[in-house]
Design a protein around this motif. Structure first.
Motif, PDB file in Angstrom:
ATOM      1  N   GLN A  47     -44.257   4.545  18.316  1.00 37.88           N
ATOM      2  CA  GLN A  47     -45.073   3.947  19.369  1.00 37.88           C
ATOM      3  C   GLN A  47     -46.207   4.880  19.773  1.00 37.88           C
ATOM      4  O   GLN A  47     -46.076   6.100  19.730  1.00 37.88           O
ATOM      5  N   ALA A  90     -42.617   9.590  20.803  1.00 37.09           N
ATOM      6  CA  ALA A  90     -43.829   8.773  20.766  1.00 37.09           C
ATOM      7  C   ALA A  90     -45.056   9.626  20.469  1.00 37.09           C
ATOM      8  O   ALA A  90     -45.063  10.843  20.687  1.00 37.09           O
ATOM      9  N   ASP A 136     -49.007   0.728  22.590  1.00 36.20           N
ATOM     10  CA  ASP A 136     -47.820  -0.089  22.859  1.00 36.20           C
ATOM     11  C   ASP A 136     -47.460  -0.076  24.336  1.00 36.20           C
ATOM     12  O   ASP A 136     -46.967  -1.073  24.874  1.00 36.20           O
TER      13      ASP A 136
END
Length: 353
Positions: free
Chosen positions: A180, A203, A243
């Motif tokens: 992400q 992430a 995201d």
């Protein structure tokens, strides 16, 4: 029975914090008594002490980022022993029986609301709760956290009890992780922890800031880079690529510019609460992309413990500047100017009676 306690309090909206003596209850059967070693300084402390938010009860003893040593436990306490290191965060009680409390989400208590560590109703002593700018505190075992970080890290652990959980909870709830692309808006007390935690979750993290001057810090904290929100070209370069966005800014600003950065089905979660409303976001930006704007408070006790354990496992603490108790007003003035990287922590050993 009660125990004499020394702290620092504001007695009116326009008064400086000053030494203040008061009584705390002696530990009951389910209580844990904690000698406070360190207390983080949150913007909420300033807003409450200075009466900038409605409902401040005086005398006001702020402080809800507390780390200390257990000195006594009640007869029914099972999770703590004398000598343990413990933490106390933003709440010290809730109704205990509503759907949110039953679900371990005490911060969303639906009947009484959670009992704040300061400026909340005190069901035992009467009056209102008095917080961590003090030498000790007594709290129900159900609202005390285990701290397992090394002794040398304890001061930097204190801000995790608010700044840490405020950012961890939404990152966890929206399942941030590997694969992400995540943005943290604002690099202050909350934002710097958001960067550290999101990066530790795996992430790809970017900071969005009005200033390019924090680029080096953003990268040091774990971000891939920094996007200057006032630079239209930089913002356009990242349009439709995120995201999840965690927005920590507590001042009104243009949410549409940030919504443009989200992918389809992306979410922007707000954790900063401005004094005035944000400009209304464009419904079209939400509809054409199935995007969401959400909000998040702190976390429940179980999730806060999970956050502390996560931070210990990943070697995470807050970036802090230690102050003496009698430097609190200077610290407040510096906070107003955003002159701290990134959290003040009071060494409570400096507090004199």
């Amino acid at each position: 029975m009660t125990t004499h306690t020394h702290g620092y309090a504001a007695h009116a909206a326009g008064s400086a914090l000053a030494p203040f003596s008061f009584e705390r209850r002696d530990p009951g059967a389910k209580d844990v008594a904690v000698d406070i070693l360190f207390c983080g300084v949150c913007h909420s402390d300033l807003h409450t002490a200075r009466g900038e938010w409605e409902g401040t009860l005086y005398p006001c003893v702020p402080g809800h980022e507390i780390v200390g040593k257990v000195t006594a436990v009640g007869s029914d306490v099972t999770k703590f022993a004398v000598g343990d290191i413990a933490g106390v965060g933003c709440m010290v009680g809730s109704c205990g029986h509503c759907a949110s409390c039953d679900g371990g989400e005490e911060q969303y208590c639906e009947t009484t609301g959670f009992v704040g560590t300061y400026n909340g109703p005190d069901p035992v002593m009467g009056g209102h709760t008095l917080g961590g700018y003090s030498d000790h505190i007594v709290v129900d075992e159900g609202f005390v956290l285990k701290v397992t970080h090394d002794e040398g890290d304890l001061a930097a652990v204190a801000p995790l009890l608010c700044a840490g959980i405020t950012t961890y909870s939404p990152l966890r709830h929206w399942n941030v992780g590997p694969g992400q692309k995540v943005a943290i808006v604002g690099l202050g007390g909350l934002g710097h922890m958001g960067v550290k935690i999101a990066a530790a979750m795996g992430a790809e993290v970017h900071v969005i800031s009005t200033s390019a001057n924090k680029r080096d810090d953003a990268i040091r904290l774990g971000a891939t880079g920094l996007i200057v929100s006032r630079d239209a070209d930089q913002m356009a370069e990242h349009a439709g690529t995120f995201d999840f966005i965690l927005n920590t800014v507590a001042a009104p600003h243009d949410l549409d510019a940030l919504l443009m950065l989200l992918k389809r089905d992306g979410t922007m979660t707000l954790v900063g609460v401005p004094a005035e409303p944000h400009p209304s976001p464009s419904v079209g930006l939400l509809v054409f992309g199935r995007k969401s704007i959400a909000g998040s408070l702190i976390g429940g006790i179980a999730e806060t413990q999970e956050m502390l354990d996560f931070c210990k496992a990943h070697g995470l603490t807050a970036d802090i500047e230690m102050i003496r108790m009698d430097e609190i007003e200077t610290a407040y003035e510096r906070m107003v100017k955003s002159d701290v990287r990134y959290r003040f922590v009071i060494d409570m050993a400096t507090m004199t009676a």
